[in-house]
Design a protein around this motif. Structure first.
Motif, PDB file in Angstrom:
ATOM      1  N   LEU A 135      44.612  40.093  42.969  1.00  0.00           N
ATOM      2  CA  LEU A 135      45.393  40.962  43.852  1.00  0.00           C
ATOM      3  C   LEU A 135      44.620  42.249  44.152  1.00  0.00           C
ATOM      4  O   LEU A 135      44.616  42.722  45.287  1.00  0.00           O
ATOM      5  CB  LEU A 135      46.759  41.291  43.231  1.00  0.00           C
ATOM      6  N   ALA A 136      43.958  42.808  43.145  1.00  0.00           N
ATOM      7  CA  ALA A 136      43.193  44.052  43.345  1.00  0.00           C
ATOM      8  C   ALA A 136      42.092  43.863  44.384  1.00  0.00           C
ATOM      9  O   ALA A 136      41.802  44.785  45.151  1.00  0.00           O
ATOM     10  CB  ALA A 136      42.608  44.527  42.018  1.00  0.00           C
ATOM     11  N   ALA A 137      41.500  42.670  44.422  1.00  0.00           N
ATOM     12  CA  ALA A 137      40.456  42.400  45.405  1.00  0.00           C
ATOM     13  C   ALA A 137      41.021  42.334  46.819  1.00  0.00           C
ATOM     14  O   ALA A 137      40.335  42.667  47.788  1.00  0.00           O
ATOM     15  CB  ALA A 137      39.744  41.086  45.064  1.00  0.00           C
ATOM     16  N   ILE A 138      42.284  41.939  46.933  1.00  0.00           N
ATOM     17  CA  ILE A 138      42.931  41.803  48.240  1.00  0.00           C
ATOM     18  C   ILE A 138      43.630  43.103  48.642  1.00  0.00           C
ATOM     19  O   ILE A 138      43.543  43.548  49.778  1.00  0.00           O
ATOM     20  CB  ILE A 138      43.963  40.651  48.208  1.00  0.00           C
ATOM     21  N   ASP A 139      44.364  43.697  47.687  1.00  0.00           N
ATOM     22  CA  ASP A 139      45.160  44.896  47.975  1.00  0.00           C
ATOM     23  C   ASP A 139      45.200  45.766  46.715  1.00  0.00           C
ATOM     24  O   ASP A 139      46.080  45.622  45.865  1.00  0.00           O
ATOM     25  CB  ASP A 139      46.568  44.492  48.400  1.00  0.00           C
ATOM     26  N   ALA A 140      44.238  46.658  46.603  1.00  0.00           N
ATOM     27  CA  ALA A 140      44.097  47.496  45.407  1.00  0.00           C
ATOM     28  C   ALA A 140      45.326  48.374  45.180  1.00  0.00           C
ATOM     29  O   ALA A 140      45.721  48.605  44.037  1.00  0.00           O
ATOM     30  CB  ALA A 140      42.849  48.364  45.507  1.00  0.00           C
ATOM     31  N   ARG A 141      45.945  48.846  46.248  1.00  0.00           N
ATOM     32  CA  ARG A 141      47.100  49.726  46.090  1.00  0.00           C
ATOM     33  C   ARG A 141      48.251  48.990  45.399  1.00  0.00           C
ATOM     34  O   ARG A 141      48.864  49.521  44.474  1.00  0.00           O
ATOM     35  CB  ARG A 141      47.543  50.283  47.440  1.00  0.00           C
ATOM     36  N   LYS A 142      48.552  47.786  45.831  1.00  0.00           N
ATOM     37  CA  LYS A 142      49.619  47.010  45.203  1.00  0.00           C
ATOM     38  C   LYS A 142      49.301  46.755  43.725  1.00  0.00           C
ATOM     39  O   LYS A 142      50.161  46.888  42.859  1.00  0.00           O
ATOM     40  CB  LYS A 142      49.838  45.685  45.926  1.00  0.00           C
ATOM     41  N   SER A 143      48.066  46.384  43.454  1.00  0.00           N
ATOM     42  CA  SER A 143      47.658  46.126  42.071  1.00  0.00           C
ATOM     43  C   SER A 143      47.796  47.375  41.214  1.00  0.00           C
ATOM     44  O   SER A 143      48.325  47.323  40.098  1.00  0.00           O
ATOM     45  CB  SER A 143      46.208  45.626  42.048  1.00  0.00           C
ATOM     46  N   ASP A 144      47.347  48.512  41.734  1.00  0.00           N
ATOM     47  CA  ASP A 144      47.445  49.770  40.988  1.00  0.00           C
ATOM     48  C   ASP A 144      48.896  50.131  40.695  1.00  0.00           C
ATOM     49  O   ASP A 144      49.226  50.582  39.596  1.00  0.00           O
ATOM     50  CB  ASP A 144      46.786  50.912  41.759  1.00  0.00           C
TER      51      ASP A 144
END
Length: 188
Positions: A135-144
């Protein structure tokens, strides 16, 4: 006013620590130790009745990783605690992977995200960590946001302060991220 009671004491000590001031690093640790233990305790809640690592040990391991070598440039206390939370998560996942490799048939299990949120087993924690990395590779904000909320134990208001996003946006990001993680862990 003593340094420990200044509103920006942590931020000042972070800056001085980065410049190599060992005394500032010691004062910083004394100042944030209780908060780091609380953060570690949040991470350890799902470890079951006999956690593999004690809270104090997790804090000390995280500290060693954070301050060995080049000290990152944390602009403020929020970034420092966010980074500490990430380091603690990685330590627990590494430990879970190690325990899995020692077990017979240590294959990863497919599990639901809702089950993982209650009391993760080693294989579930590893599966969630792998999904979070994707998920961080696709959307870092969501992962964070997921890491801050579910691993760091931050409230919605605290996440808003760190990210400078509205509560409605944070809720929407969490909902979307949970759906994505569910698909990543459970499959279609």
């Amino acid at each position: 006013m003593p340094e420990d009671f200044k509103p920006n004491a942590v931020t000042e000590l972070l800056g001085r620590s980065r410049q190599g001031d060992a005394a500032a690093r010691s004062r910083l640790m004394a100042l944030v130790y209780g908060q780091l233990k609380e953060l570690a305790s949040r991470h350890m809640r799902g470890e079951g009745p006999v956690p593999a690592m004690q809270t104090t040990e997790l804090v000390h391991e995280a500290y060693l990783q954070m301050f060995s070598g080049q000290v990152p440039d944390w602009p403020d206390r929020r970034h420092f605690f966010s980074y500490a939370s990430t380091v603690m998560r990685h330590l627990l996942v590494a430990q879970a992977r190690q325990r899995l490799s020692q077990k017979r048939g240590g294959d990863l299990l497919r599990v639901s995200l809702s089950h993982v949120a209650h009391q993760p087993r080693d294989s579930e924690l590893v599966a969630l960590d792998q999904a979070l990395s994707r998920l961080a590779a696709i959307d870092a904000r969501k992962s964070d946001i997921i890491v801050m909320r579910f691993f760091g134990g931050l409230s919605i208001d605290e996440i808003c302060a760190v990210t400078e996003l509205s509560p409605a946006t944070i809720h929407a990001e969490i909902k979307a991220a949970r759906g994505w993680l569910f698909q990543a862990i459970e499959g279609p």
